[in-house]
Design a protein around this motif. Sequence first.
Motif, PDB file in Angstrom:
ATOM      1  N   PRO A 104       0.798  -1.239   0.000  1.00 17.87           N
ATOM      2  CA  PRO A 104       0.000   0.000   0.000  1.00 17.87           C
ATOM      3  C   PRO A 104       0.825   1.281   0.000  1.00 17.87           C
ATOM      4  O   PRO A 104       0.265   2.369  -0.154  1.00 17.87           O
ATOM      5  CB  PRO A 104      -0.839  -0.118   1.281  1.00 17.87           C
ATOM      6  N   ASP A 105       2.147   1.172   0.190  1.00 14.44           N
ATOM      7  CA  ASP A 105       2.989   2.363   0.092  1.00 14.44           C
ATOM      8  C   ASP A 105       3.206   2.785  -1.355  1.00 14.44           C
ATOM      9  O   ASP A 105       3.687   3.890  -1.622  1.00 14.44           O
ATOM     10  CB  ASP A 105       4.354   2.115   0.752  1.00 14.44           C
ATOM     11  N   LEU A 106       2.867   1.897  -2.288  1.00 12.90           N
ATOM     12  CA  LEU A 106       2.959   2.194  -3.711  1.00 12.90           C
ATOM     13  C   LEU A 106       1.570   2.246  -4.320  1.00 12.90           C
ATOM     14  O   LEU A 106       0.631   1.634  -3.807  1.00 12.90           O
ATOM     15  CB  LEU A 106       3.790   1.123  -4.437  1.00 12.90           C
ATOM     16  N   ALA A 107       1.454   2.973  -5.406  1.00  8.08           N
ATOM     17  CA  ALA A 107       0.168   3.081  -6.086  1.00  8.08           C
ATOM     18  C   ALA A 107       0.374   3.064  -7.588  1.00  8.08           C
ATOM     19  O   ALA A 107       1.434   3.459  -8.080  1.00  8.08           O
ATOM     20  CB  ALA A 107      -0.565   4.369  -5.680  1.00  8.08           C
ATOM     21  N   ARG A 108      -0.636   2.582  -8.304  1.00  8.86           N
ATOM     22  CA  ARG A 108      -0.635   2.708  -9.753  1.00  8.86           C
ATOM     23  C   ARG A 108      -1.392   3.982 -10.108  1.00  8.86           C
ATOM     24  O   ARG A 108      -2.510   4.203  -9.658  1.00  8.86           O
ATOM     25  CB  ARG A 108      -1.282   1.498 -10.415  1.00  8.86           C
ATOM     26  N   TYR A 109      -0.747   4.801 -10.927  1.00  6.72           N
ATOM     27  CA  TYR A 109      -1.339   6.067 -11.360  1.00  6.72           C
ATOM     28  C   TYR A 109      -1.792   5.948 -12.812  1.00  6.72           C
ATOM     29  O   TYR A 109      -1.079   5.396 -13.660  1.00  6.72           O
ATOM     30  CB  TYR A 109      -0.322   7.204 -11.225  1.00  6.72           C
ATOM     31  N   ILE A 110      -2.978   6.463 -13.056  1.00  2.00           N
ATOM     32  CA  ILE A 110      -3.487   6.565 -14.418  1.00  2.00           C
ATOM     33  C   ILE A 110      -3.746   8.050 -14.666  1.00  2.00           C
ATOM     34  O   ILE A 110      -4.568   8.679 -13.983  1.00  2.00           O
ATOM     35  CB  ILE A 110      -4.759   5.735 -14.607  1.00  2.00           C
ATOM     36  N   VAL A 111      -3.005   8.611 -15.597  1.00  2.00           N
ATOM     37  CA  VAL A 111      -3.028  10.059 -15.839  1.00  2.00           C
ATOM     38  C   VAL A 111      -3.634  10.343 -17.206  1.00  2.00           C
ATOM     39  O   VAL A 111      -3.222   9.741 -18.213  1.00  2.00           O
ATOM     40  CB  VAL A 111      -1.596  10.636 -15.781  1.00  2.00           C
ATOM     41  N   TYR A 112      -4.594  11.237 -17.215  1.00  2.00           N
ATOM     42  CA  TYR A 112      -5.193  11.690 -18.473  1.00  2.00           C
ATOM     43  C   TYR A 112      -5.022  13.195 -18.553  1.00  2.00           C
ATOM     44  O   TYR A 112      -5.389  13.913 -17.637  1.00  2.00           O
ATOM     45  CB  TYR A 112      -6.685  11.325 -18.529  1.00  2.00           C
ATOM     46  N   PHE A 113      -4.451  13.649 -19.653  1.00  2.00           N
ATOM     47  CA  PHE A 113      -4.223  15.089 -19.816  1.00  2.00           C
ATOM     48  C   PHE A 113      -4.431  15.447 -21.288  1.00  2.00           C
ATOM     49  O   PHE A 113      -3.636  15.044 -22.147  1.00  2.00           O
ATOM     50  CB  PHE A 113      -2.806  15.437 -19.354  1.00  2.00           C
ATOM     51  N   ALA A 114      -5.533  16.184 -21.554  1.00  2.00           N
ATOM     52  CA  ALA A 114      -5.839  16.631 -22.913  1.00  2.00           C
ATOM     53  C   ALA A 114      -5.249  18.018 -23.112  1.00  2.00           C
ATOM     54  O   ALA A 114      -5.690  18.999 -22.509  1.00  2.00           O
ATOM     55  CB  ALA A 114      -7.349  16.654 -23.135  1.00  2.00           C
ATOM     56  N   ILE A 115      -4.227  18.106 -23.963  1.00  2.00           N
ATOM     57  CA  ILE A 115      -3.529  19.373 -24.187  1.00  2.00           C
ATOM     58  C   ILE A 115      -4.309  20.214 -25.186  1.00  2.00           C
ATOM     59  O   ILE A 115      -5.029  19.695 -26.052  1.00  2.00           O
ATOM     60  CB  ILE A 115      -2.093  19.080 -24.672  1.00  2.00           C
ATOM     61  N   ASP A 117      -3.710  21.795 -27.849  1.00  2.00           N
ATOM     62  CA  ASP A 117      -3.549  21.654 -29.300  1.00  2.00           C
ATOM     63  C   ASP A 117      -4.100  20.329 -29.822  1.00  2.00           C
ATOM     64  O   ASP A 117      -3.962  20.013 -31.006  1.00  2.00           O
ATOM     65  CB  ASP A 117      -2.087  21.807 -29.707  1.00  2.00           C
ATOM     66  N   GLY A 118      -4.744  19.567 -28.959  1.00  2.00           N
ATOM     67  CA  GLY A 118      -5.379  18.324 -29.382  1.00  2.00           C
ATOM     68  C   GLY A 118      -4.605  17.069 -29.020  1.00  2.00           C
ATOM     69  O   GLY A 118      -5.139  15.955 -29.137  1.00  2.00           O
ATOM     70  N   ALA A 119      -3.374  17.207 -28.604  1.00  2.00           N
ATOM     71  CA  ALA A 119      -2.614  16.035 -28.166  1.00  2.00           C
ATOM     72  C   ALA A 119      -3.156  15.536 -26.828  1.00  2.00           C
ATOM     73  O   ALA A 119      -3.668  16.313 -26.022  1.00  2.00           O
ATOM     74  CB  ALA A 119      -1.131  16.380 -28.036  1.00  2.00           C
ATOM     75  N   VAL A 120      -3.061  14.256 -26.616  1.00  2.00           N
ATOM     76  CA  VAL A 120      -3.555  13.657 -25.369  1.00  2.00           C
ATOM     77  C   VAL A 120      -2.456  12.805 -24.749  1.00  2.00           C
ATOM     78  O   VAL A 120      -1.877  11.933 -25.405  1.00  2.00           O
ATOM     79  CB  VAL A 120      -4.798  12.783 -25.615  1.00  2.00           C
ATOM     80  N   ILE A 121      -2.169  13.081 -23.485  1.00  2.00           N
ATOM     81  CA  ILE A 121      -1.264  12.241 -22.708  1.00  2.00           C
ATOM     82  C   ILE A 121      -2.125  11.330 -21.857  1.00  2.00           C
ATOM     83  O   ILE A 121      -2.926  11.793 -21.041  1.00  2.00           O
ATOM     84  CB  ILE A 121      -0.336  13.094 -21.825  1.00  2.00           C
ATOM     85  N   HIS A 122      -1.994  10.044 -22.085  1.00  2.00           N
ATOM     86  CA  HIS A 122      -2.759   9.074 -21.306  1.00  2.00           C
ATOM     87  C   HIS A 122      -1.809   7.943 -20.944  1.00  2.00           C
ATOM     88  O   HIS A 122      -1.507   7.080 -21.763  1.00  2.00           O
ATOM     89  CB  HIS A 122      -3.948   8.550 -22.123  1.00  2.00           C
ATOM     90  N   ILE A 123      -1.325   7.968 -19.739  1.00  2.00           N
ATOM     91  CA  ILE A 123      -0.279   7.038 -19.318  1.00  2.00           C
ATOM     92  C   ILE A 123      -0.625   6.386 -17.987  1.00  2.00           C
ATOM     93  O   ILE A 123      -1.530   6.828 -17.269  1.00  2.00           O
ATOM     94  CB  ILE A 123       1.086   7.747 -19.174  1.00  2.00           C
ATOM     95  N   THR A 124       0.125   5.340 -17.662  1.00  2.00           N
ATOM     96  CA  THR A 124       0.051   4.720 -16.344  1.00  2.00           C
ATOM     97  C   THR A 124       1.469   4.462 -15.855  1.00  2.00           C
ATOM     98  O   THR A 124       2.376   4.239 -16.654  1.00  2.00           O
ATOM     99  CB  THR A 124      -0.762   3.412 -16.380  1.00  2.00           C
ATOM    100  N   ALA A 247      13.507   3.545 -11.819  1.00  2.00           N
ATOM    101  CA  ALA A 247      12.523   2.469 -11.944  1.00  2.00           C
ATOM    102  C   ALA A 247      11.118   3.034 -12.068  1.00  2.00           C
ATOM    103  O   ALA A 247      10.303   2.538 -12.860  1.00  2.00           O
ATOM    104  CB  ALA A 247      12.613   1.536 -10.742  1.00  2.00           C
ATOM    105  N   ILE A 248      10.824   4.087 -11.304  1.00  2.00           N
ATOM    106  CA  ILE A 248       9.502   4.709 -11.378  1.00  2.00           C
ATOM    107  C   ILE A 248       9.292   5.344 -12.737  1.00  2.00           C
ATOM    108  O   ILE A 248       8.261   5.145 -13.392  1.00  2.00           O
ATOM    109  CB  ILE A 248       9.335   5.727 -10.239  1.00  2.00           C
ATOM    110  N   VAL A 249      10.281   6.104 -13.192  1.00  2.00           N
ATOM    111  CA  VAL A 249      10.171   6.734 -14.515  1.00  2.00           C
ATOM    112  C   VAL A 249      10.085   5.663 -15.599  1.00  2.00           C
ATOM    113  O   VAL A 249       9.313   5.785 -16.559  1.00  2.00           O
ATOM    114  CB  VAL A 249      11.379   7.667 -14.756  1.00  2.00           C
ATOM    115  N   GLY A 250      10.846   4.591 -15.444  1.00  2.00           N
ATOM    116  CA  GLY A 250      10.833   3.524 -16.432  1.00  2.00           C
ATOM    117  C   GLY A 250       9.524   2.760 -16.488  1.00  2.00           C
ATOM    118  O   GLY A 250       9.274   2.034 -17.453  1.00  2.00           O
ATOM    119  N   SER A 251       8.687   2.895 -15.470  1.00  2.00           N
ATOM    120  CA  SER A 251       7.399   2.194 -15.471  1.00  2.00           C
ATOM    121  C   SER A 251       6.335   2.935 -16.280  1.00  2.00           C
ATOM    122  O   SER A 251       5.243   2.402 -16.499  1.00  2.00           O
ATOM    123  CB  SER A 251       6.902   2.000 -14.027  1.00  2.00           C
TER     124      SER A 251
END
Length: 260
Positions: A104-115, A117-124, A247-251
């Motif tokens: 529980p000290d770690l979490a999975r993040y799901i990020v949605y960001f609509a820029i 100019d129409g680009a969309v960042i959708h990562i985990t 490791a975090i960035v690489g995930s």
Amino acid sequence: MKNSTIIALALIASLGLSACGVDNPSVPPILDQVPATVPAEEEETNIPEETAAEEETVPEETVEEPIEEEEPGIDTWNLDYDNAFSDQWGGVAQVDAIPLAEDPDLARYIVYFAISDGAVIHITWVGPDGLGRSGALSKDKGTFVFTSEDFKYRFESWGGKLAKGDYLLKDIGKESILEEWDAVADTFTVVEDSETTYIVRFEVTYKGNGIKYRGYAYYIDNLEKMEYYQFAYLVEESLFNGEEVQAIVGSIEYYENENE
């Protein structure tokens, strides 16, 4: 008369014994009593050799080496949805944070960001639990920043469309990329260089909110979608561990939502 008889018997006995000793020994040699096909000495010598040969071949034919099973790692999609957190900013950015069931000290993040100019960042990605409690958009809504409540952990995200004629990361070169940051030059690494993707990673430092941060920047050119995505994951400097931050960035990976 008796003497003559005794002498005659003695002579006969003497002649008889001499004859037996020359042509037909009355006591055959000991070796002749053992079958000629298996001499006693050879039998004793061969038995250990045959046994040794069998012992050498038996393990190869009948004994299998034990299979070493890999230690099971954390299933980072085994999530504790009962303690999930979600928030939105400006109608264009959202963060879902779901703790890992095993840690529980770690979490999975799901990020949605609509820029804009129409680009969309959708990562985990997977990182310390607690980010997303605070966040902000830049005035032009081109950059999204979210942090932990104590600001010791910080994640930045920005990007946009790539047009024909725009400089790609691999075209502008290392020095031009690094000059945007107070960067550690010898940490610059090309993570991927393919026909569809170009990714670089490098260590950076930053000051904000009265805190000195250290972390890694992670830049992606997606040539299939003709979009670029850029991230920085930073921690308060005393908390910095290079391997953990890498490791975090690489995930970080693209998140495909089946419902979209």
